[in-house]
Design a protein around this motif. Structure first.
Motif, mmCIF file in Angstrom:
data_model
loop_
_atom_site.group_PDB
_atom_site.id
_atom_site.type_symbol
_atom_site.label_atom_id
_atom_site.label_comp_id
_atom_site.label_asym_id
_atom_site.label_seq_id
_atom_site.Cartn_x
_atom_site.Cartn_y
_atom_site.Cartn_z
ATOM 1 N N LEU A 1 -14.661 -16.334 0.634
ATOM 2 C CA LEU A 1 -13.926 -16.789 1.510
ATOM 3 C C LEU A 1 -12.724 -17.629 0.484
ATOM 4 O O LEU A 1 -10.858 -17.855 1.372
ATOM 5 N N ASN A 2 -12.765 -18.642 -0.096
ATOM 6 C CA ASN A 2 -11.682 -19.356 -1.445
ATOM 7 C C ASN A 2 -11.224 -18.082 -1.527
ATOM 8 O O ASN A 2 -9.604 -18.885 -2.655
ATOM 9 N N ARG A 3 -11.417 -17.211 -1.917
ATOM 10 C CA ARG A 3 -9.979 -15.930 -2.386
ATOM 11 C C ARG A 3 -9.248 -15.082 -0.936
ATOM 12 O O ARG A 3 -8.463 -14.524 -1.652
ATOM 13 N N ILE A 4 -9.251 -15.872 -0.316
ATOM 14 C CA ILE A 4 -8.503 -14.982 0.755
ATOM 15 C C ILE A 4 -6.924 -15.894 0.905
ATOM 16 O O ILE A 4 -7.336 -16.810 1.081
ATOM 17 N N TYR A 5 -5.960 -15.468 0.403
ATOM 18 C CA TYR A 5 -5.267 -15.592 0.618
ATOM 19 C C TYR A 5 -3.662 -14.982 1.087
ATOM 20 O O TYR A 5 -4.007 -13.310 1.401
ATOM 21 N N ALA A 6 -2.575 -15.514 1.871
ATOM 22 C CA ALA A 6 -1.285 -14.858 2.543
ATOM 23 C C ALA A 6 -0.198 -14.795 1.424
ATOM 24 O O ALA A 6 -0.098 -15.932 0.864
ATOM 25 N N VAL A 7 0.194 -13.099 1.303
ATOM 26 C CA VAL A 7 1.155 -13.678 0.285
ATOM 27 C C VAL A 7 2.232 -13.061 0.597
ATOM 28 O O VAL A 7 1.965 -11.959 2.073
ATOM 29 N N PRO A 8 3.328 -13.000 0.816
ATOM 30 C CA PRO A 8 3.491 -14.645 -0.178
ATOM 31 C C PRO A 8 3.647 -15.755 0.975
ATOM 32 O O PRO A 8 3.525 -15.733 1.484
ATOM 33 N N ASN A 9 3.569 -16.693 -0.454
ATOM 34 C CA ASN A 9 3.235 -17.857 0.257
ATOM 35 C C ASN A 9 3.951 -18.856 -0.471
ATOM 36 O O ASN A 9 3.292 -18.369 -1.840
ATOM 37 N N PRO A 10 5.391 -19.971 0.007
ATOM 38 C CA PRO A 10 6.248 -19.584 0.980
ATOM 39 C C PRO A 10 6.922 -18.072 1.080
ATOM 40 O O PRO A 10 7.053 -17.709 -0.181
ATOM 41 N N TYR A 11 7.370 -17.784 2.120
ATOM 42 C CA TYR A 11 8.114 -16.777 2.706
ATOM 43 C C TYR A 11 9.424 -17.198 2.530
ATOM 44 O O TYR A 11 9.772 -17.409 3.440
ATOM 45 N N PHE A 12 9.955 -16.290 2.356
ATOM 46 C CA PHE A 12 11.477 -16.659 2.232
ATOM 47 C C PHE A 12 12.316 -15.244 1.869
ATOM 48 O O PHE A 12 13.002 -15.114 1.475
ATOM 49 N N GLY A 13 12.299 -15.368 3.611
ATOM 50 C CA GLY A 13 12.798 -13.717 4.574
ATOM 51 C C GLY A 13 12.763 -12.180 3.478
ATOM 52 O O GLY A 13 13.238 -12.029 4.131
ATOM 53 N N TYR A 14 11.742 -12.657 2.009
ATOM 54 C CA TYR A 14 11.764 -11.503 2.325
ATOM 55 C C TYR A 14 9.870 -11.442 1.222
ATOM 56 O O TYR A 14 10.251 -11.991 0.469
ATOM 57 N N SER A 15 9.484 -9.929 1.474
ATOM 58 C CA SER A 15 8.704 -9.568 0.314
ATOM 59 C C SER A 15 8.459 -8.403 0.086
ATOM 60 O O SER A 15 9.464 -7.558 0.653
ATOM 61 N N GLY A 16 7.973 -7.982 -1.136
ATOM 62 C CA GLY A 16 7.376 -6.817 -1.810
ATOM 63 C C GLY A 16 7.182 -5.677 -1.032
ATOM 64 O O GLY A 16 7.430 -4.748 -1.244
ATOM 65 N N TYR A 17 6.807 -6.359 0.196
ATOM 66 C CA TYR A 17 5.401 -5.285 0.822
ATOM 67 C C TYR A 17 6.351 -4.965 1.943
ATOM 68 O O TYR A 17 6.495 -3.339 2.396
ATOM 69 N N GLU A 18 7.901 -5.247 2.158
ATOM 70 C CA GLU A 18 8.617 -4.549 2.861
ATOM 71 C C GLU A 18 9.749 -3.217 2.748
ATOM 72 O O GLU A 18 9.723 -3.207 1.469
ATOM 73 N N THR A 19 9.935 -2.327 3.337
ATOM 74 C CA THR A 19 10.545 -1.682 3.200
ATOM 75 C C THR A 19 12.007 -1.303 3.125
ATOM 76 O O THR A 19 12.460 -0.216 3.212
ATOM 77 N N ASN A 20 12.685 -1.598 4.459
ATOM 78 C CA ASN A 20 13.584 -1.826 4.591
ATOM 79 C C ASN A 20 14.255 -3.443 4.950
ATOM 80 O O ASN A 20 13.097 -3.962 5.516
#
Length: 105
Positions: free
Chosen positions: A1-20
């Protein structure tokens, strides 16, 4: 359980997972097969509930919207991750949302 993360964190209006430019996406990684995630604002209001029941995918994507489908406000959020048969953990996540880009209609 200690390996679970939300990424990116912090989120500054963009992540590499977004396509548009209209998409917002945060990924919660290293999840076991069955998980329920409750996302709360700091005042304790339930923002969204996400569930995962797939042993082949170790992550879950959140579109950074509330249960009504509206974009959330910038700020700090608490994610309560309950893994069936393993226990639960709490993640803290910060997001600075970008303004809506409506250059075309």
């Amino acid at each position: 359980l200690n390996r679970i993360y939300a990424v990116p964190n912090p989120y500054f209006g963009y992540s590499g997972y977004e396509t548009n430019r209209f998409e917002t996406k945060v990924r919660i990684v290293n999840l076991p097969a069955r998980v329920t995630i409750h996302i709360y604002s700091l005042d304790g209001a339930l923002v969204r509930t996400l569930t995962k029941n797939d042993p082949n995918t170790p992550y879950l994507d959140w579109d950074v919207r509330n249960s009504a489908g509206l974009p959330i406000a910038s700020g700090m959020y608490i994610m309560n991750v309950k893994a069936e048969g393993l226990g639960e953990t709490v993640l803290k996540w910060f997001g600075a949302m970008r303004p809506i880009d409506a250059t075309t209609y």
